[in-house]
Design a protein around this motif. Structure first.
Motif, short mmCIF file in Angstrom:
data_model
loop_
_atom_site.label_atom_id
_atom_site.label_comp_id
_atom_site.label_asym_id
_atom_site.label_seq_id
_atom_site.Cartn_x
_atom_site.Cartn_y
_atom_site.Cartn_z
N VAL A 132 41.15 38.09 34.65
CA VAL A 132 40.87 37.23 35.80
C VAL A 132 42.17 36.55 36.24
O VAL A 132 42.94 36.09 35.40
CB VAL A 132 39.84 36.14 35.38
N ASN B 178 40.59 32.57 40.11
CA ASN B 178 39.77 33.27 41.10
C ASN B 178 38.31 33.17 40.62
O ASN B 178 37.93 33.83 39.66
CB ASN B 178 40.20 34.73 41.22
N GLU C 22 36.24 36.49 40.49
CA GLU C 22 36.62 37.35 39.36
C GLU C 22 36.08 36.78 38.05
O GLU C 22 35.62 37.52 37.19
CB GLU C 22 38.14 37.46 39.26
N GLY D 8 33.36 38.76 36.16
CA GLY D 8 33.92 39.26 34.89
C GLY D 8 33.07 38.81 33.70
O GLY D 8 32.84 39.58 32.76
N CYS E 231 34.96 49.32 41.33
CA CYS E 231 34.22 48.05 41.25
C CYS E 231 32.72 48.27 41.48
O CYS E 231 31.91 47.43 41.09
CB CYS E 231 34.80 47.00 42.21
N ARG F 41 34.92 41.41 44.72
CA ARG F 41 35.52 42.01 43.53
C ARG F 41 36.95 42.50 43.75
O ARG F 41 37.81 42.29 42.92
CB ARG F 41 34.64 43.18 43.04
#
Ligand SMILES: Cc1cc2nc3c(=O)[nH]c(=O)nc-3n(C[C@H](O)[C@H](O)[C@H](O)COP(=O)(O)OP(=O)(O)OC[C@H]3O[C@@H](n4cnc5c(N)ncnc54)[C@H](O)[C@@H]3O)c2cc1C
Length: 482
Positions: free
Chosen positions: A80, A146, A149, A153, A412, A428
């Motif tokens: 990330v 982010n 993310e 994630g 993604c 993403r």
């Protein structure tokens, strides 16, 4: 029968899911939208605060300070974007200078390293700042992240470790009998579970009320922003705050991890918990406050405005505890700022509450790392060439503004918690985040999604179910079935 059912796929629900995946429990997360990270977690300042600001001895202060140093490892494991850029809280008059010294004392009590810098030093570090600055409070541990993310994630890694995800699953009823809950969703699906974790953001009071827990109320407080394009990596390096007021941390000017700049937020209570509109008058007031920190903000670089909703509880602190109605139901509510910055600690606290109820064994197969994202933008020319030789889809640039290839978009979509919409791809891997805001790349993204999801192009949605971009295929000269 599930051991644990989590309601809400924001950063809090996803962090809890990933933390509990470390144990041998059967877990599912229900999210009412078509993707995780669709509400407050996708519209905030993206700051991992140092923790000097929350009042001492609150959960906000304790969990923020505890979480801040944990982000380096979490972001490494989950790949990330995360930058420790430090923050400067700017005082423009003598009264604000006094407040800076009070904040310095508060930082000491909270256990946060800070330093007061004089005008010369502040301007040396941030040459674009207003010459009216008198002093600033420097907090070196403040960072930017982010949040898309991070949230995605966390969910991907939780799923890699066995957690299930049900999207488009708005919880509308909960019954309790024989020591387990039956949870009913708007789509009529039902789930049985021993424990529920309520991480429903601004709706957490409504979800708690489904078991007759009306012990707290959540109001939504809107914050609106400008987003500037990444025109100059050195426009602002630190996260810049004005001295905070009773309404919050005031206006912030901050770089993002992709060197866009955020200017905002405003702070206004609203009635409708789904109202994320932006208004000119509110943004004008944001401009006025921001201009007091930097006089020459290039507003011709604004590429978007947006709003997010803070979940403000009547206790004004985080509510993280067993429900007073049923101990098997854990409320994680009122998670307003610094909720993102405190999210590691919140997940750990919820884990401890769960383990007190049910001491689950550790999951020996838990893998904390998610497969690295493929990002051409951080590869050398040689690495890119090798990748393209192996797989030519990485040679086809779909988004020219953010330089995103078809291969990255395909990747993604194919992951756990993968993208299933245009906005999902944008969150993403960023096509649509640039200057053109998707004008050029969106038709290509639609084509790729249709091919990957094995649906027709007019069945591809922008975000939630029903948000179609194309009505029907005109080139066939006839309307398709629907
Ligand atoms: C303007 C603004 C700026 C901020 N800036 C910062 C910052 O810089 N740093 C920081 O630390 N914090 C910041 N915050 C706070 C931070 O963004 C939040 O604390 C955090 O995102 C809250 O996450 P969450 O998971 O609780 O909520 P959400 O992200 O809103 O997730 C809740 C989820 O629950 C789902 N849900 C709701 N009801 C149901 C239901 N009945 N069934 C199924 N699902 C349901 C929703 O769809 C949603 O996805 C800011 C917030 C705002 C608004």
């Amino acid at each position: 029968m599930y051991d644990i059912l989590i309601i809400g796929g924001g950063v809090i629900g996803c962090f809890i899911a990933r933390e509990l995946a470390k144990y041998q429990a059967k877990i599912i997360l229900l999210e009412k939208n078509n993707d995780v990270c669709s509400e407050t977690s996708n519209a905030n300042s993206a700051i991992i605060h140092s923790g000097y600001d929350p009042l001492p001895n609150t959960l906000k202060a304790r969990l923020n300070v505890l979480s801040n140093p944990l982000f380096d490892q979490v972001c490494k494991d989950l790949d990330v974007s995360f930058i420790r850029n430090g923050s400067l809280t700017i005082a423009l008059n003598e009264e604000e200078v006094e407040t800076l010294y009070e904040l310095k004392e508060r930082a000491k009590v909270n256990g946060v390293e800070v330093e007061i810098l004089d005008k010369e030093e502040v301007l040396k570090r941030e040459p674009n700042l207003s010459d009216k600055v008198l002093k600033a409070l420097y907090a070196p541990t403040c960072a930017i992240i982010n949040p898309f993310e991070l949230t995605i994630g966390l969910m991907e890694n939780a799923m890699d470790n066995g957690v299930e995800l049900a999207l488009n699953s708005k919880v509308v009823a909960i019954a309790y009998k024989d020591n387990y809950f039956t949870v009913t969703c708007e789509n009529n699906k039902t789930y049985q579970t021993k424990t529920i974790i309520n991480a429903a953001g601004v709706y957490a009071d409504e979800v708690a009320a489904l078991i007759n827990d009306t012990s707290f109320k959540i109001k939504a407080r809107k914050g609106s922003y400008f987003v500037l394009d990444h025109f100059d990596n050195n426009f602002v390096k630190h996260t810049l705050f004005r001295v905070p007021t009773s309404k919050g941390k005031g206006v912030v000017i901050t770089p993002t991890t992709h060197y866009n700049y955020l200017i905002g937020p405003s702070s206004d209570f609203i009635d409708a918990k789904d109202d994320t509109s932006t208004e000119k008058e509110v943004l004008d007031a944001v401009k006025e406050r921001a201009n007091s920190i930097i006089e020459k903000i290039p507003y011709n670089q604004v590429i978007r405005t947006f709003s997010g909703l803070r979940a403000v509880s009547n206790t004004d602190d985080f509510i993280i505890d067993y429900s007073i109605v049923n101990k098997q139901f854990i409320n994680v509510a009122g998670i307003q700022s610094p909720g993102l910055a405190a999210s590691c600690g919140i997940a750990n606290m919820v884990r401890d509450l769960v383990l007190k109820l049910h001491p689950y064994e550790m999951n020996p197969k838990f893998n904390p790392k998610r497969r690295k994202m493929i990002k051409l933008s951080r590869m050398s020319l040689e690495e890119r060439n090798n990748l393209i030789k192996e797989n030519p889809t990485f040679g086809r640039i779909v988004c020219r503004c953010e330089k995103v290839s078809e291969g990255e978009i395909i990747d993604c979509i194919r992951r756990n918690a993968g993208a299933n919409s245009v906005k999902g791809v944008k969150k993403r891997v960023r096509p649509g985040f640039g200057k053109c805001q998707g004008t050029f790349c969106q038709p290509h993204v639609v084509k790729i999604l249709a091919r990957e999801l094995n649906i027709k192009e007019h069945e591809v949605v922008y975000d939630n179910l029903g948000s179609y971009l194309i009505k029907y295929q005109t080139k066939l000269g006839e309307k398709s079935e629907d």
